[in-house]
Each structure stands twice: as structure tokens, then as C-alpha cells.
Design an enzyme around this catalytic site. Structure first.
Site, PDB file in Angstrom:
ATOM      1  N   LEU A  20      15.361  -0.458 -20.914  1.00  0.00           N
ATOM      2  CA  LEU A  20      14.086  -0.085 -20.281  1.00  0.00           C
ATOM      3  C   LEU A  20      14.247   1.295 -19.662  1.00  0.00           C
ATOM      4  O   LEU A  20      15.253   1.570 -19.010  1.00  0.00           O
ATOM      5  CB  LEU A  20      13.745  -1.095 -19.173  1.00  0.00           C
ATOM      6  CG  LEU A  20      12.566  -0.740 -18.263  1.00  0.00           C
ATOM      7  CD1 LEU A  20      11.238  -0.904 -19.012  1.00  0.00           C
ATOM      8  CD2 LEU A  20      12.547  -1.628 -17.008  1.00  0.00           C
ATOM      9  N   ASP A  67      -0.457   0.422  -5.084  1.00  0.00           N
ATOM     10  CA  ASP A  67      -1.301   0.719  -3.917  1.00  0.00           C
ATOM     11  C   ASP A  67      -1.556  -0.525  -3.069  1.00  0.00           C
ATOM     12  O   ASP A  67      -1.625  -1.642  -3.588  1.00  0.00           O
ATOM     13  CB  ASP A  67      -2.638   1.303  -4.418  1.00  0.00           C
ATOM     14  CG  ASP A  67      -3.403   1.991  -3.298  1.00  0.00           C
ATOM     15  OD1 ASP A  67      -2.802   2.317  -2.258  1.00  0.00           O
ATOM     16  OD2 ASP A  67      -4.623   2.192  -3.470  1.00  0.00           O
ATOM     17  N   HIS A  94       5.335  -0.799   3.591  1.00  0.00           N
ATOM     18  CA  HIS A  94       6.060   0.024   2.611  1.00  0.00           C
ATOM     19  C   HIS A  94       7.390  -0.622   2.233  1.00  0.00           C
ATOM     20  O   HIS A  94       7.807  -0.580   1.068  1.00  0.00           O
ATOM     21  CB  HIS A  94       6.298   1.428   3.172  1.00  0.00           C
ATOM     22  CG  HIS A  94       5.034   2.245   3.295  1.00  0.00           C
ATOM     23  ND1 HIS A  94       4.094   2.305   2.294  1.00  0.00           N
ATOM     24  CD2 HIS A  94       4.551   3.016   4.305  1.00  0.00           C
ATOM     25  CE1 HIS A  94       3.092   3.091   2.674  1.00  0.00           C
ATOM     26  NE2 HIS A  94       3.335   3.527   3.894  1.00  0.00           N
ATOM     27  N   GLU A 129      -5.349   1.457 -21.660  1.00  0.00           N
ATOM     28  CA  GLU A 129      -6.153   0.340 -21.143  1.00  0.00           C
ATOM     29  C   GLU A 129      -5.907   0.277 -19.630  1.00  0.00           C
ATOM     30  O   GLU A 129      -4.801   0.554 -19.165  1.00  0.00           O
ATOM     31  CB  GLU A 129      -5.692  -0.980 -21.784  1.00  0.00           C
ATOM     32  CG  GLU A 129      -5.938  -1.051 -23.275  1.00  0.00           C
ATOM     33  CD  GLU A 129      -7.423  -1.040 -23.628  1.00  0.00           C
ATOM     34  OE1 GLU A 129      -8.220  -1.649 -22.891  1.00  0.00           O
ATOM     35  OE2 GLU A 129      -7.786  -0.408 -24.642  1.00  0.00           O
TER      36      GLU A 129
HETATM   37  C1  IPE Z   1      -2.102   6.583  -4.964  1.00  0.00           C
HETATM   38  O1  IPE Z   1      -2.406   5.872  -3.834  1.00  0.00           O
HETATM   39  C2  IPE Z   1      -0.696   7.092  -4.902  1.00  0.00           C
HETATM   40  C3  IPE Z   1       0.337   6.070  -4.960  1.00  0.00           C
HETATM   41  C4  IPE Z   1       0.155   4.789  -5.114  1.00  0.00           C
HETATM   42  C5  IPE Z   1       1.669   6.563  -4.846  1.00  0.00           C
HETATM   43  P1  IPE Z   1      -3.180   6.514  -2.594  1.00  0.00           P
HETATM   44  O2  IPE Z   1      -3.341   5.426  -1.605  1.00  0.00           O
HETATM   45  O3  IPE Z   1      -2.481   7.740  -2.148  1.00  0.00           O
HETATM   46  O4  IPE Z   1      -4.573   6.923  -3.261  1.00  0.00           O
HETATM   47  P2  IPE Z   1      -5.998   7.134  -2.619  1.00  0.00           P
HETATM   48  O5  IPE Z   1      -5.828   8.082  -1.473  1.00  0.00           O
HETATM   49  O6  IPE Z   1      -6.466   5.788  -2.150  1.00  0.00           O
HETATM   50  O7  IPE Z   1      -6.845   7.656  -3.720  1.00  0.00           O
HETATM   51  C1  IPE Z   2       0.760   2.710  -1.427  1.00  0.00           C
HETATM   52  O1  IPE Z   2       0.223   2.059  -0.330  1.00  0.00           O
HETATM   53  C2  IPE Z   2       1.979   3.520  -1.069  1.00  0.00           C
HETATM   54  C3  IPE Z   2       1.797   4.965  -1.176  1.00  0.00           C
HETATM   55  C4  IPE Z   2       0.696   5.572  -1.519  1.00  0.00           C
HETATM   56  C5  IPE Z   2       2.920   5.792  -0.887  1.00  0.00           C
HETATM   57  P1  IPE Z   2      -0.760   2.759   0.713  1.00  0.00           P
HETATM   58  O2  IPE Z   2       0.071   3.290   1.842  1.00  0.00           O
HETATM   59  O3  IPE Z   2      -1.620   3.751   0.043  1.00  0.00           O
HETATM   60  O4  IPE Z   2      -1.596   1.520   1.200  1.00  0.00           O
HETATM   61  P2  IPE Z   2      -3.157   1.473   1.539  1.00  0.00           P
HETATM   62  O5  IPE Z   2      -3.886   2.035   0.378  1.00  0.00           O
HETATM   63  O6  IPE Z   2      -3.338   2.301   2.768  1.00  0.00           O
HETATM   64  O7  IPE Z   2      -3.444   0.024   1.768  1.00  0.00           O
HETATM   65 MG    MG Z   3      -3.472   3.657  -0.799  1.00  0.00          MG
END
Ligand code: IPE
Ligand code: IPE
Ligand code: MG
Length: 247
Positions: A136, A25, A42, A212
Site C-alpha cells: 500500500l 474532518d 485531534h 466518485e
Molecule cells: C479540510 O478541513 C482540511 C483537512 C481535513 C486537513 P478543514 O476543516 O480545514 O476545511 P474547512 O475549513 O471546513 O473547509
Molecule cells: C480535521 O478536523 C483536522 C484538521 C483540519 C487538521 P477539524 O479540526 O477541522 O474539525 P472540525 O471541522 O472543526 O470539527
Molecule cells: Mg474541519
């Protein structure tokens, strides 16, 4: 059904985790911080996946599960979903050969039927190509949602009961776990989430019963193989008890 990790209830000094799962994330926030469009975040996030794999290979972890796209991520704006799917295609076309050389077995969990047919085909080819690799197992969660997975498992069990294959009293935790998309995997020993958020966001809720957790403030594109090694070291200081009395 696979054997779960041996409960290590002897206190600090745990072995290397067998299965590490990561909620990748923070790509969007990385982009904002660097004054770039989200798509660049991304893209950099996809590059960090290589780091995670190398970290896992260096540490001797057997299973690495990466949460790449949740069932709820379909609700993002169409152009962002397209960017993510485009990156996934690029990633699969560029990285599978390297993974195969490294002895990585690729597996995808999630609602594959929601993905476009060309992506499904690439996944299926990559899974077949790498099926015999054993260094892996890399599991990518795509269009994955834990509640959806549990509902599907419940439906399958109801079907089996109605067909007379099993009776309701045969349903145990192991029987249910065997219907999950993760039936061939041990439960994750360690779940890492980057970006500072401290939630599961519908990821491996059943499987995380005794995992964990490690919540890191860094944003996913900044994740490196050193971060992975540090996470493993942190895990090894934990005291897993599984409900037992402290030693
Ligand atoms: C969780 O991240 C999903 C992935 C990392 C693929 P999100 O960014 O979608 O989660 P929320 O919306 O902050 O909970
Ligand atoms: C994680 O990064 C990627 C996916 C959920 C696909 P985000 O796009 O959720 O990035 P933030 O949370 O907005 O920073
Ligand atoms: Mg996110």
C-alpha cells in the site's frame, strides 16, 4: 506519469478502487460533542488514521491519500497548529515501524519546506525506509493546497518553455499532471469526506475530475476499518461513465 485506472463504463459492479483519498474532518466537533478540548479530538483523529490504513490493507486498495493539514490550516490559532504538529511528530515516531512491517510505503505531498526541520527529517527518513514497500502506498497531504500545487506546476512549465526545453504547444493534460506533486499516483477513484461537510477545501482539485465522492456524517475520530470497507462497497455500486453514453 502512471497509468490511470481503466475507465469502468460497464455499469455497477466496479472493482475495488485503486486509490482512495480521505478528507479527515470533524476532530473539533468530536471534541465539543464529548466535552473535551480540541487537542483531544485531534489525538483521537490520529488514532483513526490507523483504522483507515487497516481498512485499505484489508480491502486491497493500492493507494491511500490522507488530507492531514491544508495550506489554509496554518491560519488556525498558534496553539492548535502546535498541537497538530506535535501529534504529527508523535505519529511519525510511533507508527512508521508498524507501517514498514505491514508493507506500507509512505510518501508526503505538500509544501514540506513550511514544516519544521525535525519533522522534515522524520519524513525523509520514513520515506527512505519504506521506499521499496509495495502493498500500500500511503500518501499524507501536509501543508497541501491544490491551487498552490497547480500554480507551482504552471511556474515549472513556464520555466521549461523559457529555457527552450519544451514549447507551449507541447503542454498537454499529461504534461501538466507530470508537474503536480501527485505525478507518481493514479487519480483518486474515491474521495471520502467525514463530518458532513460537502466540499473539497482545496484538496486534489485537478485529480478529482472523475472521482466518485462519498460524504459521511460521522466525525473523523469515529472512523473505523469497517467504515472503510463500507465505503468501498458503496463505491462498487457506482456507475462511472467518464462522459460516455450510459450503457
Ligand atoms: C479540510 O478541513 C482540511 C483537512 C481535513 C486537513 P478543514 O476543516 O480545514 O476545511 P474547512 O475549513 O471546513 O473547509
Ligand atoms: C480535521 O478536523 C483536522 C484538521 C483540519 C487538521 P477539524 O479540526 O477541522 O474539525 P472540525 O471541522 O472543526 O470539527
Ligand atoms: Mg474541519
Amino acid at each position: 506519469m502512471v497509468a490511470q485506472s481503466q475507465p469502468a463504463i460497464s455499469g455497477p459492479g466496479l472493482a475495488v478502487p485503486r486509490h482512495v483519498a480521505i478528507i479527515m474532518d470533524g476532530n473539533g466537533r468530536w471534541a465539543v460533542r464529548h466535552n473535551k478540548p480540541r487537542s483531544v479530538g485531534h489525538k483521537r483523529g490520529a488514532e483513526a488514521v490507523r483504522e483507515a490504513i487497516e481498512g485499505a490493507l484489508n480491502s486491497g486498495v493500492e493507494y491511500l491519500t490522507l488530507y492531514a493539514f491544508s495550506s489554509e490550516n496554518w491560519n488556525r490559532p498558534q496553539d492548535e497548529v502546535s498541537d497538530l504538529m506535535g501529534l504529527l511528530k508523535l505519529y511519525l515516531s510511533r507508527e512508521v515501524k508498524t507501517m514498514h512491517k505491514q508493507g506500507v510505503r509512505l510518501q508526503v505531498i505538500g509544501r514540506k519546506e513550511m514544516l519544521s526541520s525535525d519533522i522534515r527529517e522524520m519524513i525523509s527518513r520514513a520515506e527512505t525506509l519504506t521506499a521499496e514497500n509495495s502493498r500500500l502506498t500511503l500518501v499524507i497531504a501536509l501543508s497541501y493546497g491544490s491551487r498552490d500545487e497547480i500554480v507551482e506546476a504552471a511556474k515549472k512549465l513556464v520555466g521549461k518553455v523559457l529555457e527552450g526545453k519544451i514549447s507551449a504547444s507541447d503542454i498537454t493534460e499529461d504534461v501538466l499532471a507530470d508537474e503536480l506533486m501527485t505525478s507518481s499516483l493514479p487519480d483518486p477513484d474515491l474521495i471520502i469526506r467525514t463530518s458532513g461537510e460537502q466540499r473539497l477545501s482545496n484538496f486534489l482539485m485537478w485529480q478529482a475530475a472523475y472521482s466518485e465522492f462519498l460524504f459521511l456524517d460521522l466525525l473523523w475520530p469515529d472512523f473505523s476499518k469497517e467504515t472503510f470497507q463500507d465505503a468501498v462497497s458503496e463505491y462498487q455500486t457506482r456507475d462511472r461513465r467518464y462522459g460516455a453514453r450510459p450503457q
